[in-house]
Motif scaffolding. Structure first.
Motif, PDB file in Angstrom:
ATOM      1  N   LEU A 170      22.292  -8.583   5.600  1.00  0.00           N
ATOM      2  CA  LEU A 170      22.225  -7.220   5.085  1.00  0.00           C
ATOM      3  C   LEU A 170      21.217  -6.420   5.898  1.00  0.00           C
ATOM      4  O   LEU A 170      20.120  -6.901   6.181  1.00  0.00           O
ATOM      5  CB  LEU A 170      21.792  -7.222   3.613  1.00  0.00           C
ATOM      6  CG  LEU A 170      22.694  -7.949   2.621  1.00  0.00           C
ATOM      7  CD1 LEU A 170      22.076  -7.898   1.234  1.00  0.00           C
ATOM      8  CD2 LEU A 170      24.087  -7.343   2.603  1.00  0.00           C
ATOM      9  N   ASP A 171      21.590  -5.212   6.270  1.00  0.00           N
ATOM     10  CA  ASP A 171      20.685  -4.330   6.999  1.00  0.00           C
ATOM     11  C   ASP A 171      19.979  -3.437   5.981  1.00  0.00           C
ATOM     12  O   ASP A 171      20.516  -2.424   5.541  1.00  0.00           O
ATOM     13  CB  ASP A 171      21.474  -3.490   8.004  1.00  0.00           C
ATOM     14  CG  ASP A 171      20.564  -2.654   8.890  1.00  0.00           C
ATOM     15  OD1 ASP A 171      19.344  -2.915   8.878  1.00  0.00           O
ATOM     16  OD2 ASP A 171      21.069  -1.749   9.570  1.00  0.00           O
ATOM     17  N   ILE A 172      18.761  -3.834   5.595  1.00  0.00           N
ATOM     18  CA  ILE A 172      18.022  -3.122   4.553  1.00  0.00           C
ATOM     19  C   ILE A 172      16.821  -2.414   5.171  1.00  0.00           C
ATOM     20  O   ILE A 172      15.950  -3.048   5.778  1.00  0.00           O
ATOM     21  CB  ILE A 172      17.556  -4.091   3.448  1.00  0.00           C
ATOM     22  CG1 ILE A 172      18.785  -4.711   2.760  1.00  0.00           C
ATOM     23  CG2 ILE A 172      16.681  -3.373   2.430  1.00  0.00           C
ATOM     24  CD1 ILE A 172      18.430  -5.713   1.689  1.00  0.00           C
ATOM     25  N   VAL A 173      16.783  -1.109   5.037  1.00  0.00           N
ATOM     26  CA  VAL A 173      15.687  -0.308   5.575  1.00  0.00           C
ATOM     27  C   VAL A 173      14.429  -0.537   4.740  1.00  0.00           C
ATOM     28  O   VAL A 173      14.485  -0.599   3.511  1.00  0.00           O
ATOM     29  CB  VAL A 173      16.058   1.189   5.562  1.00  0.00           C
ATOM     30  CG1 VAL A 173      14.880   2.040   6.030  1.00  0.00           C
ATOM     31  CG2 VAL A 173      17.281   1.439   6.430  1.00  0.00           C
ATOM     32  N   GLY A 174      13.285  -0.690   5.414  1.00  0.00           N
ATOM     33  CA  GLY A 174      12.020  -0.799   4.705  1.00  0.00           C
ATOM     34  C   GLY A 174      11.470  -2.199   4.575  1.00  0.00           C
ATOM     35  O   GLY A 174      10.350  -2.372   4.082  1.00  0.00           O
ATOM     36  N   LEU A 175      12.232  -3.226   5.007  1.00  0.00           N
ATOM     37  CA  LEU A 175      11.689  -4.582   4.982  1.00  0.00           C
ATOM     38  C   LEU A 175      10.517  -4.682   5.958  1.00  0.00           C
ATOM     39  O   LEU A 175      10.487  -3.989   6.980  1.00  0.00           O
ATOM     40  CB  LEU A 175      12.760  -5.599   5.367  1.00  0.00           C
ATOM     41  CG  LEU A 175      13.829  -5.938   4.334  1.00  0.00           C
ATOM     42  CD1 LEU A 175      14.846  -6.904   4.935  1.00  0.00           C
ATOM     43  CD2 LEU A 175      13.220  -6.531   3.076  1.00  0.00           C
ATOM     44  N   PRO A 176       9.538  -5.553   5.688  1.00  0.00           N
ATOM     45  CA  PRO A 176       8.444  -5.747   6.644  1.00  0.00           C
ATOM     46  C   PRO A 176       8.991  -6.141   8.014  1.00  0.00           C
ATOM     47  O   PRO A 176      10.022  -6.813   8.109  1.00  0.00           O
ATOM     48  CB  PRO A 176       7.623  -6.885   6.025  1.00  0.00           C
ATOM     49  CG  PRO A 176       7.956  -6.854   4.573  1.00  0.00           C
ATOM     50  CD  PRO A 176       9.381  -6.397   4.488  1.00  0.00           C
ATOM     51  N   PHE A 177       8.289  -5.744   9.076  1.00  0.00           N
ATOM     52  CA  PHE A 177       8.736  -6.022  10.435  1.00  0.00           C
ATOM     53  C   PHE A 177       8.987  -7.514  10.625  1.00  0.00           C
ATOM     54  O   PHE A 177       8.172  -8.352  10.253  1.00  0.00           O
ATOM     55  CB  PHE A 177       7.677  -5.555  11.437  1.00  0.00           C
ATOM     56  CG  PHE A 177       8.013  -5.884  12.863  1.00  0.00           C
ATOM     57  CD1 PHE A 177       9.055  -5.243  13.505  1.00  0.00           C
ATOM     58  CD2 PHE A 177       7.297  -6.850  13.551  1.00  0.00           C
ATOM     59  CE1 PHE A 177       9.378  -5.550  14.819  1.00  0.00           C
ATOM     60  CE2 PHE A 177       7.607  -7.168  14.868  1.00  0.00           C
ATOM     61  CZ  PHE A 177       8.656  -6.512  15.500  1.00  0.00           C
ATOM     62  N   GLY A 178      10.145  -7.845  11.199  1.00  0.00           N
ATOM     63  CA  GLY A 178      10.487  -9.230  11.484  1.00  0.00           C
ATOM     64  C   GLY A 178      11.290  -9.919  10.405  1.00  0.00           C
ATOM     65  O   GLY A 178      11.885 -10.972  10.652  1.00  0.00           O
ATOM     66  N   TYR A 179      11.342  -9.358   9.204  1.00  0.00           N
ATOM     67  CA  TYR A 179      12.082  -9.982   8.109  1.00  0.00           C
ATOM     68  C   TYR A 179      13.542  -9.526   8.115  1.00  0.00           C
ATOM     69  O   TYR A 179      13.846  -8.375   8.433  1.00  0.00           O
ATOM     70  CB  TYR A 179      11.466  -9.625   6.758  1.00  0.00           C
ATOM     71  CG  TYR A 179      10.190 -10.368   6.437  1.00  0.00           C
ATOM     72  CD1 TYR A 179      10.212 -11.541   5.687  1.00  0.00           C
ATOM     73  CD2 TYR A 179       8.959  -9.897   6.885  1.00  0.00           C
ATOM     74  CE1 TYR A 179       9.039 -12.218   5.384  1.00  0.00           C
ATOM     75  CE2 TYR A 179       7.779 -10.565   6.590  1.00  0.00           C
ATOM     76  CZ  TYR A 179       7.826 -11.725   5.840  1.00  0.00           C
ATOM     77  OH  TYR A 179       6.664 -12.397   5.552  1.00  0.00           O
ATOM     78  N   LYS A 180      14.440 -10.450   7.750  1.00  0.00           N
ATOM     79  CA  LYS A 180      15.857 -10.146   7.612  1.00  0.00           C
ATOM     80  C   LYS A 180      16.323 -10.612   6.238  1.00  0.00           C
ATOM     81  O   LYS A 180      15.805 -11.585   5.694  1.00  0.00           O
ATOM     82  CB  LYS A 180      16.674 -10.846   8.708  1.00  0.00           C
ATOM     83  CG  LYS A 180      16.310 -10.406  10.125  1.00  0.00           C
ATOM     84  CD  LYS A 180      17.129 -11.155  11.157  1.00  0.00           C
ATOM     85  CE  LYS A 180      16.741 -10.754  12.575  1.00  0.00           C
ATOM     86  NZ  LYS A 180      17.536 -11.476  13.606  1.00  0.00           N
ATOM     87  N   ALA A 181      17.315  -9.922   5.700  1.00  0.00           N
ATOM     88  CA  ALA A 181      17.817 -10.241   4.361  1.00  0.00           C
ATOM     89  C   ALA A 181      19.252 -10.734   4.432  1.00  0.00           C
ATOM     90  O   ALA A 181      20.040 -10.298   5.278  1.00  0.00           O
ATOM     91  CB  ALA A 181      17.740  -9.012   3.460  1.00  0.00           C
ATOM     92  N   SER A 182      19.587 -11.660   3.534  1.00  0.00           N
ATOM     93  CA  SER A 182      20.942 -12.183   3.409  1.00  0.00           C
ATOM     94  C   SER A 182      21.280 -12.302   1.935  1.00  0.00           C
ATOM     95  O   SER A 182      20.392 -12.444   1.089  1.00  0.00           O
ATOM     96  CB  SER A 182      21.066 -13.568   4.056  1.00  0.00           C
ATOM     97  OG  SER A 182      20.654 -13.552   5.396  1.00  0.00           O
ATOM     98  N   LEU A 183      22.568 -12.252   1.637  1.00  0.00           N
ATOM     99  CA  LEU A 183      22.997 -12.504   0.268  1.00  0.00           C
ATOM    100  C   LEU A 183      22.772 -13.969  -0.069  1.00  0.00           C
ATOM    101  O   LEU A 183      23.022 -14.851   0.753  1.00  0.00           O
ATOM    102  CB  LEU A 183      24.481 -12.167   0.105  1.00  0.00           C
ATOM    103  CG  LEU A 183      24.869 -10.695   0.245  1.00  0.00           C
ATOM    104  CD1 LEU A 183      26.382 -10.545   0.159  1.00  0.00           C
ATOM    105  CD2 LEU A 183      24.199  -9.859  -0.831  1.00  0.00           C
TER     106      LEU A 183
END
Length: 287
Positions: A193-206
């Motif tokens: 998931l491309d989520i704006v506002g996550l801390p730098f370097g972090y990525k999100a997934s379902l």
């Protein structure tokens, strides 16, 4: 703790499991090839090797002896707490595969150093030091099995260098995966998931199986599960946090577009990172 949050807690404690690498991507930056090779080996280890063993976990003044088993290529493993009450003996551990990350990307958020390590469980290791470049992740010192890349010893450090948690295998049996089995148990990646506002370097997934209620967030080393629930009527919007060893549990109650929502971040992250993650993802399930 709700049943859903309890079921997903095993994701958060798998924070030291790295995500799969991109082929030949290490040439994108000036990084020592021995470090790049070690990062790749860690990422491939759970796919290429089955293992079972017993390790010591030291956290917040407690000591637990834990038996762990994992089959190569599988997402689920088993933990058996050998000195815990009967009701807490067994846990399932989910080691999810998420968005790809390279050693170059990892070096953007951690200072990486590799050197010969101590013997752990009778096996030769290399020591990988990961020092955070900001206050949004913890520090780590990992002892990597030279033969398989499996992490045989891990130490987590707070922002001020305090040891938060230590895991170390006393005994372990490692078995290479047979080539024939490799084609039978290919693990699908979680949806990024491309989520704006996550801390730098972090990525999100379902979080597969809980797509509408939870996310998995990681920078490749630091990892957290984010759980979404309705905010109970008897609770006012606000925040609270508690840390046990390296694991932080942070909750924030909010009202989003008239909907009361409780966001809980569980994982090996500093409080500042948990706050940013909660703020960034609090409306993600409805997207």
């Amino acid at each position: 703790m709700t049943q859903l949050r309890h079921a997903l807690f095993s994701i958060a404690i798998a924070g030291t499991a790295l995500l799969p690498s991109l082929v030949n991507a290490q040439n994108q930056c000036d990084i020592d090839q021995s470090i790049a090779g070690a990062v790749d080996q860690i990422q491939e280890s759970h796919q290429n090797f089955s293992y079972s063993g017993t390790f010591l976990k030291e956290s917040s003044g407690s000591r637990n002896f834990i038996a762990k088993s994992h089959a190569a290529g599988e997402e689920l493993g088993e933990l058996d707490y050998l000195n815990a009450p009967a009701t807490e003996e067994m846990q399932s551990v989910w080691a999810p595969r998420g968005p790809a990350i390279t050693a170059c990307e990892l070096s953007a958020v951690y200072s990486l150093h590799l050197e010969p390590g101590p013997k752990v469980a009778g096996r030769s290791t290399s020591a990988l030091h990961l020092r955070p470049r900001d206050g949004l992740r913890l520090g780590y010192r990992l002892a990597l099995d030279n033969a398989s890349g499996l992490i045989l010893k891990s130490e987590s450090f707070s922002e001020d260098g305090k040891l938060l948690e230590r895991h170390e295998y006393a005994s372990i049996t490692v078995t290479p995966k047979e080539d024939a089995a490799a084609e039978e148990s290919v693990t699908a990646l979680m949806q990024h998931l491309d989520i704006v506002g996550l801390p730098f370097g972090y990525k999100a997934s379902l979080a597969r199986g809980f797509e509408e209620k939870a996310l998995f967030v990681s920078d490749g080393i630091a990892a957290a599960t984010v759980v979404f629930e309705p905010l109970p009527d008897d609770l006012s919007p606000g925040e609270g946090a508690v840390r046990h060893g390296a694991t932080l549990t942070y909750s924030r109650g909010s009202v989003v577009s008239g909907t009361r929502i409780l966001v809980t971040v569980i994982g090996e992250v500093p409080l500042a990172a948990a706050r940013l993650i909660a703020e960034a993802v609090r409306v993600a399930p409805s997207r």
